[in-house]
Design a protein around this motif. Structure first.
Motif, PDB file in Angstrom:
ATOM      1  N   LYS A 247       0.840  -1.203   0.000  1.00 35.17           N
ATOM      2  CA  LYS A 247       0.000   0.000   0.000  1.00 35.17           C
ATOM      3  C   LYS A 247       0.876   1.254   0.000  1.00 35.17           C
ATOM      4  CE  LYS A 247      -4.428  -1.432   2.036  1.00 35.17           C
ATOM      5  NZ  LYS A 247      -4.262  -2.885   2.196  1.00 35.17           N
ATOM      6  N   ARG A 248       1.978   1.227   0.748  1.00 36.82           N
ATOM      7  CA  ARG A 248       2.863   2.395   0.776  1.00 36.82           C
ATOM      8  C   ARG A 248       3.473   2.659  -0.592  1.00 36.82           C
ATOM      9  NH1 ARG A 248       5.851   5.586  -0.322  1.00 36.82           N
ATOM     10  NH2 ARG A 248       7.268   6.870   0.924  1.00 36.82           N
ATOM     11  N   LEU A 249       3.773   1.617  -1.327  1.00 31.47           N
ATOM     12  CA  LEU A 249       4.389   1.785  -2.648  1.00 31.47           C
ATOM     13  C   LEU A 249       3.383   2.277  -3.689  1.00 31.47           C
ATOM     14  CD1 LEU A 249       6.624  -1.423  -2.728  1.00 31.47           C
ATOM     15  CD2 LEU A 249       7.415   0.940  -2.476  1.00 31.47           C
ATOM     16  N   THR A 250       2.082   2.092  -3.409  1.00 35.07           N
ATOM     17  CA  THR A 250       1.061   2.453  -4.402  1.00 35.07           C
ATOM     18  C   THR A 250       0.000   3.403  -3.849  1.00 35.07           C
ATOM     19  OG1 THR A 250      -0.287   0.515  -3.813  1.00 35.07           O
ATOM     20  CG2 THR A 250       1.338   0.237  -5.570  1.00 35.07           C
ATOM     21  N   TYR A 251       0.210   3.906  -2.624  1.00 32.79           N
ATOM     22  CA  TYR A 251      -0.885   4.642  -1.961  1.00 32.79           C
ATOM     23  C   TYR A 251      -1.278   5.913  -2.689  1.00 32.79           C
ATOM     24  CZ  TYR A 251       2.056   8.229   0.332  1.00 32.79           C
ATOM     25  OH  TYR A 251       2.889   9.278   0.602  1.00 32.79           O
ATOM     26  N   ALA A 252      -0.424   6.443  -3.526  1.00 34.10           N
ATOM     27  CA  ALA A 252      -0.745   7.675  -4.246  1.00 34.10           C
ATOM     28  C   ALA A 252      -1.617   7.424  -5.478  1.00 34.10           C
ATOM     29  CB  ALA A 252       0.535   8.396  -4.661  1.00 34.10           C
ATOM     30  N   THR A 253      -1.937   6.153  -5.753  1.00 33.10           N
ATOM     31  CA  THR A 253      -2.679   5.835  -6.979  1.00 33.10           C
ATOM     32  C   THR A 253      -4.182   6.044  -6.830  1.00 33.10           C
ATOM     33  OG1 THR A 253      -2.822   3.491  -6.350  1.00 33.10           O
ATOM     34  CG2 THR A 253      -0.936   4.163  -7.708  1.00 33.10           C
ATOM     35  N   SER A 254      -4.672   6.044  -5.589  1.00 31.77           N
ATOM     36  CA  SER A 254      -6.104   6.273  -5.387  1.00 31.77           C
ATOM     37  C   SER A 254      -6.360   6.752  -3.967  1.00 31.77           C
ATOM     38  CB  SER A 254      -6.907   4.991  -5.648  1.00 31.77           C
ATOM     39  OG  SER A 254      -6.726   4.061  -4.599  1.00 31.77           O
ATOM     40  N   VAL A 255      -7.465   7.468  -3.803  1.00 27.91           N
ATOM     41  CA  VAL A 255      -7.843   7.964  -2.480  1.00 27.91           C
ATOM     42  C   VAL A 255      -8.145   6.795  -1.553  1.00 27.91           C
ATOM     43  CG1 VAL A 255      -9.576   9.277  -1.198  1.00 27.91           C
ATOM     44  CG2 VAL A 255      -8.720  10.141  -3.386  1.00 27.91           C
ATOM     45  N   GLN A 256      -8.769   5.753  -2.093  1.00 26.34           N
ATOM     46  CA  GLN A 256      -9.129   4.600  -1.268  1.00 26.34           C
ATOM     47  C   GLN A 256      -7.887   3.895  -0.728  1.00 26.34           C
ATOM     48  OE1 GLN A 256     -11.457   1.623  -3.261  1.00 26.34           O
ATOM     49  NE2 GLN A 256     -11.822   0.428  -1.402  1.00 26.34           N
ATOM     50  N   THR A 257      -6.887   3.686  -1.603  1.00 22.02           N
ATOM     51  CA  THR A 257      -5.648   3.040  -1.174  1.00 22.02           C
ATOM     52  C   THR A 257      -4.928   3.886  -0.141  1.00 22.02           C
ATOM     53  OG1 THR A 257      -5.400   1.997  -3.341  1.00 22.02           O
ATOM     54  CG2 THR A 257      -3.449   2.052  -1.957  1.00 22.02           C
TER      55      THR A 257
END
Length: 273
Positions: A247-257
């Motif tokens: 999640k930390r590596l991809t958290y900027a991809t969506s508000v939900q993440t």
């Protein structure tokens, strides 16, 4: 900090290279001013990474980096002429040395301490029966492993996301064998310890996750090393450590993440203090 492909001196380096070559005949010392400047320049050209394993060289201090002679400069202990001129693989750690290339810049590269220790006095000249001293530095084709100044690293060795090393050529496989890049225990000490240090230095759970994610992005260690470290150092299940790192590596991809990530951080920020 990306990996390097080939060590390429430029025209602006010529004065330094000539200064280093002019030291021929002197006693080798890393305290010589020209050698210090060459070492700094090599680190820059290698993107601060080891010439053999591509691990980051994080400090210009002994114990972090070594100025490696690709062809050993000295004769090994108790090396006989017979052993030093043999092309048998099991005799290659006995070498007559190549003092003629002690101050040859293309015989020098920066390696990490661990690779340098494992490589040791290994002599990579293919035909060691050739009369000494050699008249000129061997071409890449005359060495049993690839030469970082003239050949692309990725042509000979590929590194997967978990820092698994695969030799694509005989030269690449020779490096992997001599530096023990096939050995999970050796790689664990090299990369896992780096991840653990970053996690231990963090003052909070979130800082630990950020430090580990940054290390993955900079290719300082693998995602697997980061997950194992987070689980062990912060005492959480491996599956949850994996979920948080992902999640930390991809958290900027969506508000939900992003929300899920910060919910996890809040949970463990409290429970692991």
């Amino acid at each position: 900090m990306s990996r390097f492909s080939t060590i390429k001196f430029t025209r602006s380096d010529n004065a330094l290279l000539n200064e280093v070559r002019a030291l021929a005949g002197k006693k080798w010392s890393t305290d010589l001013d020209a050698i210090k400047r060459l070492r700094t320049r090599l680190r820059e050209l290698q993107n601060h990474r080891c010439c053999y394993c591509q691990a980051p060289i994080e400090s210009d201090e002994s114990g972090f980096r070594e100025l490696e002679h690709i062809l050993p400069k000295n004769k090994s202990y108790r090396c006989t002429h017979a052993r030093g001129t043999s092309n048998d693989q099991d005799k290659r750690r006995s070498t007559l040395g190549y003092q003629e290339f002690t101050f040859e810049p293309i015989n020098l590269a920066i390696s990490c301490k661990q690779c340098n220790n494992y490589k040791g006095m290994h002599d990579p000249l293919k035909d060691r029966t050739t009369a000494r001293p050699l008249n000129k530095f061997p071409s890449a084709a005359q060495l049993i492993w690839f030469h970082p100044h003239t050949e692309k690293y990725e042509t000979h060795i590929t590194i997967d996301e978990d820092f698994g090393f695969t030799g694509q050529t005989a030269g690449g496989r020779a490096i992997i064998a001599e530096c023990r890049l096939f050995d999970s225990e050796v790689l664990g000490r090299k990369f896992l310890e780096r991840a653990r240090v970053r996690a231990k230095q963090a003052e909070s759970f979130r800082q630990a996750v950020d430090a580990l994610a940054s290390g993955i992005e900079l290719k300082a260690f693998s995602k697997a090393h980061a997950i194992q470290t987070l689980a062990q150092e912060r005492g959480i299940p491996t599956a949850e450590a994996k979920d948080i790192i992902n999640k930390r590596l991809t958290y900027a991809t969506s508000v939900q993440t992003m929300k899920q990530y910060f919910d996890s951080i809040l949970k463990y920020e409290v429970n692991t203090i």
